[in-house]
Design a protein around this motif. Sequence first.
Motif, PDB file in Angstrom:
ATOM      1  N   ASP A 134       0.838  -1.213   0.000  1.00 31.06           N
ATOM      2  CA  ASP A 134       0.000   0.000   0.000  1.00 31.06           C
ATOM      3  C   ASP A 134       0.868   1.256   0.000  1.00 31.06           C
ATOM      4  OD1 ASP A 134      -2.671   1.196   0.138  1.00 31.06           O
ATOM      5  OD2 ASP A 134      -2.097   1.830   2.158  1.00 31.06           O
ATOM      6  N   LEU A 135       1.926   1.245   0.784  1.00 37.39           N
ATOM      7  CA  LEU A 135       2.837   2.394   0.840  1.00 37.39           C
ATOM      8  C   LEU A 135       3.542   2.592  -0.500  1.00 37.39           C
ATOM      9  CD1 LEU A 135       4.447   1.834   4.367  1.00 37.39           C
ATOM     10  CD2 LEU A 135       2.797   3.615   3.755  1.00 37.39           C
ATOM     11  N   GLU A 136       3.956   1.499  -1.124  1.00 38.84           N
ATOM     12  CA  GLU A 136       4.655   1.583  -2.411  1.00 38.84           C
ATOM     13  C   GLU A 136       3.742   2.100  -3.523  1.00 38.84           C
ATOM     14  OE1 GLU A 136       8.039  -1.910  -1.815  1.00 38.84           O
ATOM     15  OE2 GLU A 136       6.097  -2.422  -2.702  1.00 38.84           O
ATOM     16  N   ARG A 137       2.454   1.803  -3.423  1.00 30.57           N
ATOM     17  CA  ARG A 137       1.500   2.265  -4.436  1.00 30.57           C
ATOM     18  C   ARG A 137       1.154   3.741  -4.291  1.00 30.57           C
ATOM     19  NH1 ARG A 137      -1.216  -2.737  -3.330  1.00 30.57           N
ATOM     20  NH2 ARG A 137      -2.534  -1.617  -1.851  1.00 30.57           N
ATOM     21  N   SER A 138       1.418   4.296  -3.130  1.00 34.54           N
ATOM     22  CA  SER A 138       0.922   5.643  -2.818  1.00 34.54           C
ATOM     23  C   SER A 138       1.539   6.746  -3.680  1.00 34.54           C
ATOM     24  CB  SER A 138       1.189   5.977  -1.346  1.00 34.54           C
ATOM     25  OG  SER A 138       2.576   6.214  -1.130  1.00 34.54           O
ATOM     26  N   GLY A 139       2.773   6.535  -4.134  1.00 33.23           N
ATOM     27  CA  GLY A 139       3.441   7.583  -4.897  1.00 33.23           C
ATOM     28  C   GLY A 139       4.021   8.683  -4.026  1.00 33.23           C
ATOM     29  N   ASP A 140       3.830   8.585  -2.716  1.00 36.83           N
ATOM     30  CA  ASP A 140       4.356   9.569  -1.773  1.00 36.83           C
ATOM     31  C   ASP A 140       5.797   9.200  -1.412  1.00 36.83           C
ATOM     32  OD1 ASP A 140       3.679  11.799   0.355  1.00 36.83           O
ATOM     33  OD2 ASP A 140       4.677  10.175   1.452  1.00 36.83           O
ATOM     34  N   VAL A 141       6.697  10.171  -1.475  1.00 27.87           N
ATOM     35  CA  VAL A 141       8.122   9.909  -1.229  1.00 27.87           C
ATOM     36  C   VAL A 141       8.351   9.369   0.175  1.00 27.87           C
ATOM     37  CG1 VAL A 141      10.410  10.954  -1.067  1.00 27.87           C
ATOM     38  CG2 VAL A 141       8.879  11.619  -2.919  1.00 27.87           C
ATOM     39  N   MET A 142       7.722   9.992   1.162  1.00 26.91           N
ATOM     40  CA  MET A 142       7.887   9.554   2.554  1.00 26.91           C
ATOM     41  C   MET A 142       7.361   8.137   2.730  1.00 26.91           C
ATOM     42  SD  MET A 142       9.150  11.630   4.984  1.00 26.91           S
ATOM     43  CE  MET A 142       9.215  13.299   5.598  1.00 26.91           C
ATOM     44  N   ALA A 143       6.181   7.858   2.171  1.00 31.70           N
ATOM     45  CA  ALA A 143       5.579   6.532   2.291  1.00 31.70           C
ATOM     46  C   ALA A 143       6.473   5.479   1.640  1.00 31.70           C
ATOM     47  CB  ALA A 143       4.193   6.527   1.657  1.00 31.70           C
ATOM     48  N   ASN A 144       7.033   5.803   0.487  1.00 27.71           N
ATOM     49  CA  ASN A 144       7.940   4.886  -0.201  1.00 27.71           C
ATOM     50  C   ASN A 144       9.175   4.587   0.646  1.00 27.71           C
ATOM     51  OD1 ASN A 144       7.382   6.146  -3.611  1.00 27.71           O
ATOM     52  ND2 ASN A 144       6.106   4.895  -2.287  1.00 27.71           N
TER      53      ASN A 144
END
Length: 204
Positions: free
Chosen positions: A183-193
Amino acid sequence: MYKLPYYQADNQDEVLAFMHHHSFITLIGFDGDYPVATQVPVKTVVKGERIKLVGHIMTKTDHYSTFAQNPKVMALFTGAHAYISASVYENPASASTWNYKTVQAKGMIKLLSTEETYQVIKDITDHYENEDSPAAFHKMDEAYIQKHLKAITGFEIEVTHIDHVFKMSQNHSAKNKESIIADLERSGDVMANEVAKEMRKEKI
């Protein structure tokens, strides 16, 4: 600090590595009425059992005055963080949360002399600039350095206590962790990635 056993690193080397990597800290003091804080880069120096944080601050500031009168300070190191949605859990009817890594280093600050401050600036500049960079310390005009040196003061913090929280869903099942990472990898958010990368490292 929100401390639970499964959110703790296995050893201090891991904590020190985090401090080295996240060197732009929030430095906090207390002026007698309110907390006072400033954001500064520091160098973490480890010599045997001793840990020091070295950096510099502007002299004509509220935090300089606070550190001069009360040397007890806390350095806050922070890394990537991200919202963790319970919607991806095996049981989604659960509380969502936040994953993050942080270190709190408490200690005594010592304000340095002009000569010592000069060395601090040189060391930090040399750390971040290549020797052949046009902004390398040895390529700066000495008069320029001395002029700006008047406005800053170097410091050393003798660290007396370190706390940390490395919260990366360690208390969840393997299936939940995989779902969270995806889910984090799909988010496109740098912090989440970045949090996803940290969680993958935890699984190795």
